[in-house]
Design a protein around this motif. Structure first.
Motif, short mmCIF file in Angstrom:
data_model
loop_
_atom_site.label_atom_id
_atom_site.label_comp_id
_atom_site.label_asym_id
_atom_site.label_seq_id
_atom_site.Cartn_x
_atom_site.Cartn_y
_atom_site.Cartn_z
N ASP A 19 0.65 -1.60 -0.48
CA ASP A 19 -0.30 0.04 -0.08
C ASP A 19 0.69 1.47 -0.15
O ASP A 19 0.37 2.22 0.14
CB ASP A 19 -0.69 0.05 1.09
N VAL A 20 1.93 1.02 0.20
CA VAL A 20 2.86 2.42 -0.28
C VAL A 20 4.04 2.31 -1.02
O VAL A 20 4.33 1.52 -2.34
CB VAL A 20 3.66 2.36 0.78
N ASP A 21 4.71 3.53 -1.57
CA ASP A 21 5.83 3.69 -2.79
C ASP A 21 6.91 3.85 -1.42
O ASP A 21 6.78 5.06 -1.49
CB ASP A 21 4.99 5.02 -4.02
N ILE A 22 7.78 4.01 -2.55
CA ILE A 22 9.57 4.29 -1.76
C ILE A 22 10.31 4.64 -2.18
O ILE A 22 10.30 4.47 -3.98
CB ILE A 22 9.40 3.15 -1.15
N VAL A 23 11.02 6.05 -2.05
CA VAL A 23 11.78 6.12 -2.66
C VAL A 23 13.40 6.51 -2.23
O VAL A 23 13.68 6.87 -1.20
CB VAL A 23 11.24 7.77 -2.94
N PRO A 24 13.78 5.83 -2.97
CA PRO A 24 14.96 5.12 -2.45
C PRO A 24 16.34 6.31 -2.55
O PRO A 24 16.15 7.46 -3.12
CB PRO A 24 15.86 4.83 -3.34
N LEU A 25 16.83 6.90 -1.07
CA LEU A 25 17.40 8.07 -0.67
C LEU A 25 19.19 8.04 -0.40
O LEU A 25 19.93 8.27 -1.08
CB LEU A 25 17.16 8.16 1.01
N ALA A 26 19.33 6.80 0.59
CA ALA A 26 20.51 6.73 0.45
C ALA A 26 21.18 5.02 1.45
O ALA A 26 20.20 4.12 1.58
CB ALA A 26 21.14 7.85 1.92
N GLY A 75 -2.15 5.17 -2.45
CA GLY A 75 -3.56 5.03 -3.10
C GLY A 75 -3.66 7.17 -2.81
O GLY A 75 -4.89 7.23 -3.34
N ALA A 76 -2.74 7.67 -2.30
CA ALA A 76 -2.88 8.83 -2.48
C ALA A 76 -2.94 10.07 -3.78
O ALA A 76 -1.85 9.54 -4.06
CB ALA A 76 -1.91 9.91 -1.22
N PRO A 77 -3.33 11.15 -3.88
CA PRO A 77 -3.43 11.22 -5.23
C PRO A 77 -2.23 11.90 -5.06
O PRO A 77 -1.84 12.36 -4.13
CB PRO A 77 -5.23 12.44 -5.29
N PRO A 78 -1.49 12.65 -6.37
CA PRO A 78 -0.44 13.41 -6.69
C PRO A 78 -0.40 14.50 -5.61
O PRO A 78 -1.68 15.58 -6.76
CB PRO A 78 -0.30 13.22 -8.23
N ARG A 79 -0.33 15.03 -5.48
CA ARG A 79 -0.16 16.84 -4.83
C ARG A 79 2.07 17.10 -4.96
O ARG A 79 2.20 16.60 -4.45
CB ARG A 79 -0.08 17.10 -3.26
N ASP A 96 11.66 -5.68 -5.14
CA ASP A 96 11.06 -6.77 -5.47
C ASP A 96 9.20 -6.18 -6.06
O ASP A 96 9.42 -5.47 -6.49
CB ASP A 96 10.11 -6.95 -4.03
N SER A 97 8.09 -6.71 -5.20
CA SER A 97 7.06 -6.41 -6.14
C SER A 97 6.41 -5.16 -5.87
O SER A 97 5.52 -4.76 -6.58
CB SER A 97 5.91 -7.61 -5.92
N ARG A 98 7.09 -4.72 -4.56
CA ARG A 98 6.95 -2.99 -4.66
C ARG A 98 7.46 -2.53 -5.91
O ARG A 98 8.20 -2.32 -6.69
CB ARG A 98 7.67 -2.70 -3.80
N ARG A 99 6.25 -0.72 -6.36
CA ARG A 99 6.90 0.14 -7.29
C ARG A 99 8.16 0.91 -6.76
O ARG A 99 7.24 1.46 -5.52
CB ARG A 99 6.23 0.84 -8.01
N ILE A 100 8.67 0.94 -7.00
CA ILE A 100 9.71 2.00 -6.74
C ILE A 100 10.40 3.08 -7.41
O ILE A 100 9.85 2.83 -8.84
CB ILE A 100 10.88 1.18 -6.96
N LEU A 101 9.91 4.18 -7.07
CA LEU A 101 9.73 5.32 -8.03
C LEU A 101 11.03 5.62 -8.55
O LEU A 101 11.94 5.06 -7.61
CB LEU A 101 9.25 6.38 -7.02
N ALA A 102 11.58 6.18 -9.52
CA ALA A 102 13.04 6.47 -9.89
C ALA A 102 13.72 7.97 -9.34
O ALA A 102 12.89 8.68 -9.54
CB ALA A 102 12.79 6.29 -11.82
N PRO A 103 14.71 7.36 -9.15
CA PRO A 103 15.41 8.61 -8.04
C PRO A 103 15.12 10.10 -9.50
O PRO A 103 15.29 9.46 -10.06
CB PRO A 103 16.56 7.41 -7.31
N ALA A 104 15.86 11.15 -8.97
CA ALA A 104 16.31 12.06 -9.94
C ALA A 104 17.80 12.44 -10.02
O ALA A 104 18.38 11.49 -9.59
CB ALA A 104 16.41 13.39 -9.22
N PRO A 105 17.54 12.04 -10.81
CA PRO A 105 19.30 12.14 -12.24
C PRO A 105 20.05 13.00 -11.51
O PRO A 105 19.88 13.56 -10.83
CB PRO A 105 19.05 12.87 -13.36
N ARG A 106 21.14 12.37 -10.68
CA ARG A 106 22.41 12.83 -10.43
C ARG A 106 22.84 13.80 -11.66
O ARG A 106 23.11 13.53 -12.98
CB ARG A 106 22.88 11.67 -9.78
#
Length: 319
Positions: free
Chosen positions: A159-166, A274-278, A303-313
Motif C-alpha cells: 500500500d506504499v511507494d518508496i523513494v530510495p534516498l541513501a 493510494g494518495a492523489p499526487p500533490r 521486489d513487487s513494490r513499485r519503486i519510484l525512480a530517483p532524480a537524475p544525478r
C-alpha cells in the motif's frame, strides 16, 4: 453528510486498535472519541462499532468505511491543495516524519532550501522512529516518512511507494584515542560497557542482534533516545556504541570503526500509494533526493513494490 474529522477518527481506530489509543493520538478524551464515533454512526445510519467485553471493534461496515476513509481524506487534501495552488506555486502543508539522524542530514537542509524557494509551502517536521512512522503514514498523520527498509518489525507493504534516498553504514563508536587498525570485530568488545537506544527501537534491536551474533550479551550501562547524548557519553569514555554513520556528529570527539562484517541500512522516503499526487509532496520528495549523500545498493528493493525512480544525478555513479 460525512464529516472528515470523524472519518479520520474511524480510520485511526482501524489502525491503532483501541479508542484509548485514538484519543491519545487526537489529543482528546476517550469519551469524546466514543461520542464522535456515535455521531458518525447516526450520520451514516449504519452500525459501525460493536462491543466485545470492555473493548470496541469495527463491524464489517465500519471496517469498510474506515479503509475507504483514508482514500476519501487523501482526495479531499489533494483537492484543497490543488485549489490553493491554481495559478500559483504549490502551497499547503506537508507533514514529514523522519528518524533522528535523517533529520539533521537530510530533512533540515531540504526544508531550509524550500523555505527560501517556496515560502508558501508549510512543512511540519516530526521526529518519528521507524517503529512509529509507518503507522503514522497509514493513518494520515504524515504525508511522507523517512524510514529504513531493513526494519523488519514493520515491513513496507503493497500500500506504499518508496523513494530510495541513501545507504548508511552501521559503525562502532569509541572514545577518543581508542582507534585500532582495520575493521572492528565485535567479539573483541564483549567486556565493554555499552550505550544503547531505548528498548524495542530499531537500533536497540539491531545492536542486540549484532552482539549476540558475535557470541556475547552486551553489558548495557545506559539507554538514550537521543544520539547526541549517546555520543557525549562515549566521548566521556563511559561507554561504546553501535550507531548509524549519519548519526555521528563531527562536533563530538569520538572514533568510529567499520565493522568486520559490514552492516548497512537502506534509507527511503515512503508515501501512501493510494494518495492523489500533490505538487507540494512532490516538491519535498525532490528536495530530499537532492540532499542524499550516499549510493543506493540494496537488492531487496527489487521486489513487487513499485519503486519510484530517483532524480537524475549531476555526476556519474550510482543513483
Amino acid at each position: 453528510m460525512l464529516n472528515p474529522w470523524r472519518l479520520r477518527l474511524l480510520s485511526q481506530l482501524d489502525s491503532l486498535g483501541t479508542v484509548r489509543a485514538v484519543a491519545q493520538a487526537a489529543n482528546l478524551s476517550a469519551s469524546s472519541v466514543s461520542q464522535q464515533l456515535a455521531v458518525l454512526e447516526a450520520e451514516t445510519k449504519t452500525r459501525l462499532l460493536e462491543r466485545t467485553g470492555r473493548r470496541v471493534r469495527l463491524t464489517p461496515a465500519g471496517l469498510m468505511l474506515a479503509r475507504r476513509a483514508r482514500a476519501i481524506l487523501d482526495q479531499m487534501d489533494g483537492v484543497e491543495a490543488e485549489l490553493r495552488s491554481l495559478g500559483d506555486e504549490p502551497v499547503g502543508q506537508v507533514r514529514l516524519g523522519a528518524f533522528q539522524s535523517a533529520i539533521h542530514s537530510l530533512c533540515v537542509p531540504a526544508v531550509t532550501q524550500l523555505a527560501h524557494t517556496h515560502p508558501n509551502l508549510d512543512i511540519e517536521l516530526v521526529e518519528l522512529e521507524p517503529h512509529a512512522s509507518m503507522p503514522a503514514l497509514r493513518v494520515g498523520d504524515a504525508d511522507i516518512i523517512i524510514t529504513t527498509t531493513d526494519f523488519v518489525e514493520h515491513p513496507l507493504g503493497a500500500d506504499v511507494d518508496i523513494v530510495p534516498l541513501a545507504t548508511d553504514p552501521i559503525v562502532l563508536v569509541l572514545p577518543p584515542g581508542r582507534a585500532a587498525r582495520g575493521p572492528a570485530d565485535l567479539a573483541a568488545y564483549a567486556n565493554e560497557p555499552w550505550a544503547f537506544d531505548m528498548p524495542k527501537s530499531y537500533m536497540a534491536n539491531l545492536a542486540t542482534r549484532l552482539c549476540r551474533e558475535s557470541g556475547f550479551e552486551p553489558r548495557v550501562v545506559c539507554r538514550f533516545s537521543n544520539y547526541m547524548m549517546t555520543l557525549q557519553h562515549v566521548e566521556a569514555g563511559l561507554s561504546i556504541a553501535l550507531l548509524p554513520g549519519l548519526a555521528v556528529d563531527p562536533r563530538y570527539r569520538v572514533t568510529t570503526r567499520e565493522l568486520a562484517t559490514p552492516v548497512t541500512r537502506t534509507i527511503t522516503a515512503v508515501i501512501r500509494r493510494g494518495a492523489p499526487p500533490r505538487a507540494a509532496v512532490n516538491l519535498v520528495l525532490e528536495a530530499l533526493r537532492r540532499f542524499r549523500d550516499l549510493p543506493i545498493a540494496d537488492p531487496r528493493l527489487g521486489d513487487s513494490r513499485r519503486i519510484l525512480a530517483p532524480a537524475p544525478r549531476s555526476h556519474a555513479g550510482p543513483g
